[in-house]
Write an enzyme that holds these catalytic residues in place. Sequence first.
Site, PDB file in Angstrom:
ATOM      1  CD  GLU A   1       4.805  -4.714  -3.631  1.00 20.90           C
ATOM      2  OE1 GLU A   1       4.529  -6.168  -3.449  1.00 20.90           O
ATOM      3  OE2 GLU A   1       5.228  -3.789  -2.893  1.00 20.90           O
TER       4      GLU A   1
ATOM      5  CD  GLU B   1       9.515  -0.626   0.167  1.00 18.37           C
ATOM      6  OE1 GLU B   1       8.848  -1.178   1.315  1.00 18.37           O
ATOM      7  OE2 GLU B   1       9.576  -0.940  -1.006  1.00 18.37           O
TER       8      GLU B   1
END
Length: 301
Positions: free
Chosen positions: A158, A163
């Site tokens: 991933e 974020e």
Amino acid sequence: MRAFRSTAAAILALLVVLAPTAVLAQTDGWRQVWADEFDGDRLDETRWTPAADCGGGGNNERQCYAASPETISVKDGVLRLTVVKRKTKGLANPWAGPTGPMKTGDYASGKILTQGKASWLYGRIEARARVPGGQGVWPAIWMMPELSTYGGWPRSGEIDILETVNLGAPCEPVGDACKGGRENRVFGTIHFAGDGTGAHRQAGGSTVMPPSADGFHVYAVEWTPEAIAWFVDGQEYARVTPQDWKRDDAEAGPAPFDRPFHLILNLAFGGNWPEGANAKGVDEAALPATMEVDWVRVSQR
């Protein structure tokens, strides 16, 4: 031959006019191969698929994703993903198939992905975005493997381009981080399996969000066989190499980051990470919250 050249030149000129600028731009050895400038009045579903489920990514997130104008909209050249307080029903585990158990969440939000429509092996992936704050608010721009060649998460990897969690919420200052006692960090991370058992590991870094008059910043990764590097407004803040994701039981190498990945944009509310940090839990005073995306661009060498 001259007539052929003239005809070919005319055809080339026409193609240049008709071709999207996304595949024509080229800078610093990178050639833009895909983009969405969000110039229309609705989501381009030839590029994106809106999510509609309550999966929560295994993070105990509180929202369900809904494909509605309230949660996903495009206007004035900007994509808006919005989380609102609204009872929403969807598949509890979308990976189990369309006949699995259902779940009802207290919140609805937006998530879009390019899976099945566009994926890339290596490149510069960047987005100009403005992210919201508030306790429990978790915007993300990230990538997942198009095919789980090495197995389920995290074995096939991933890549998290951006974020933030709980922007503006109270925290303890450490240097420039949490300056003024308020959360102000941006995170870039990869997730992978550390050994043959699939034990989760991660690598990457964080930086302080730079000041901006309008709140928009360009978040990017440059992903090559040699490294994955993260940038905010063109400034590199973290870099990892194959040695950093080397499995304990294998030689260093590009796996699992040697297969095509697709792109995901979403706005989560709650979950293990944000609820365990800063002021803890969620604060509904942050709602509605909206992540705005001016454009997304993908370039390759």
